[in-house]
Design a protein around this motif. Structure first.
Motif, short mmCIF file in Angstrom:
data_model
loop_
_atom_site.label_atom_id
_atom_site.label_comp_id
_atom_site.label_asym_id
_atom_site.label_seq_id
_atom_site.Cartn_x
_atom_site.Cartn_y
_atom_site.Cartn_z
N ARG A 43 45.28 37.36 34.61
CA ARG A 43 46.13 37.70 36.30
C ARG A 43 47.25 36.59 36.52
NH1 ARG A 43 41.15 39.13 37.06
NH2 ARG A 43 40.52 37.16 38.17
N PHE A 47 51.22 37.58 36.57
CA PHE A 47 52.30 37.14 37.79
C PHE A 47 53.34 35.89 37.21
CE2 PHE A 47 52.06 34.90 42.12
CZ PHE A 47 52.80 35.90 42.33
N MET A 94 52.31 29.14 41.67
CA MET A 94 52.00 29.85 41.37
C MET A 94 50.29 30.83 41.78
SD MET A 94 54.67 32.59 39.53
CE MET A 94 54.81 33.92 40.40
N ALA A 96 47.48 33.82 41.03
CA ALA A 96 47.16 35.27 41.22
C ALA A 96 45.76 35.11 42.12
CB ALA A 96 46.86 35.59 40.05
N SER A 113 51.76 33.30 46.01
CA SER A 113 50.46 34.29 45.66
C SER A 113 50.21 35.19 45.64
CB SER A 113 49.49 33.30 46.97
OG SER A 113 48.59 33.49 46.78
N ARG A 114 50.31 35.85 44.34
CA ARG A 114 50.02 37.27 44.37
C ARG A 114 49.42 37.98 45.59
NH1 ARG A 114 47.11 41.24 40.60
NH2 ARG A 114 44.85 39.32 41.26
N LYS A 115 48.19 37.36 45.72
CA LYS A 115 47.16 38.13 46.59
C LYS A 115 47.95 38.27 48.01
CE LYS A 115 42.46 37.56 45.93
NZ LYS A 115 41.23 37.60 47.17
N TYR A 117 51.00 38.70 48.48
CA TYR A 117 52.97 39.58 47.98
C TYR A 117 52.58 40.95 48.18
CZ TYR A 117 56.62 36.33 47.64
OH TYR A 117 56.96 35.95 47.37
N ASN A 118 50.50 41.00 47.56
CA ASN A 118 50.27 42.31 47.39
C ASN A 118 49.62 43.31 48.42
OD1 ASN A 118 49.82 42.60 44.64
ND2 ASN A 118 47.80 41.93 44.01
N GLY A 123 51.22 45.69 46.73
CA GLY A 123 52.10 45.49 45.23
C GLY A 123 53.10 46.05 44.93
N ILE A 126 57.28 43.67 44.22
CA ILE A 126 56.53 42.13 44.17
C ILE A 126 58.57 40.84 43.30
CG2 ILE A 126 55.03 40.33 42.91
CD1 ILE A 126 52.53 42.45 43.89
#
Length: 146
Positions: A43, A47, A94, A96, A113-115, A117-118, A123, A126
């Protein structure tokens, strides 16, 4: 570009163009099974592609900080300070799987942080948002110099 792709003979020539350091933060606890650890790394890798591919000529990716779940960020902050002292003008962290927010990590110019952005975007979009954030970071500092 990954740190391992840099050749000693060309670094002094290339270093002025690589002003940004990307520090991946996995956030493992050590309790993960091998499968879970592999999935977490995948992940993060996916990302990171959103930064490494479009900005290949300006960003160097350093080795990941693998452990720590966001409670104690002292090691991550120390790494940020150290790479800045090594000569990088910009530091991006960065992650994920860990929810990090901007301003929580001293010495870091941008947290992706992917969390986060999601949650903000569901989702969608991004890649464009990340590209905009990085360019804003660079422009913000170039305006300060004027």
């Amino acid at each position: 570009m990954k740190f391992s792709e840099v050749e000693e003979a060309t670094w002094s020539e290339l270093s002025p163009y690589f002003d940004t350091c990307l520090i991946p933060y996995t956030g493992l606890s050590g309790k993960e099974s091998p499968i879970e650890a592999t999935e977490a790394l995948a992940r993060l890798r996916d990302f990171m592609d959103l930064v490494e591919i479009p900005f290949k000529g300006r960003i160097i990716t350093y080795p990941a900080v693998q452990y720590g779940q966001g409670e104690d960020l002292s090691l991550l902050q120390e790494v940020c300070r150290n790479v800045r002292e090594a000569g990088f003008a910009y530091i991006i962290v960065m992650t994920a799987d860990i929810e990090l927010i901007q301003g929580k990590i001293e010495g870091c110019d941008l947290v992706l942080s992917r969390k986060v952005y999601n949650e903000e975007t569901g989702g969608a979009g991004i890649a464009g948002q990340i590209k905009d954030k990085i360019q804003e970071m660079w422009q913000r500092d170039s305006k300060k110099e004027m």
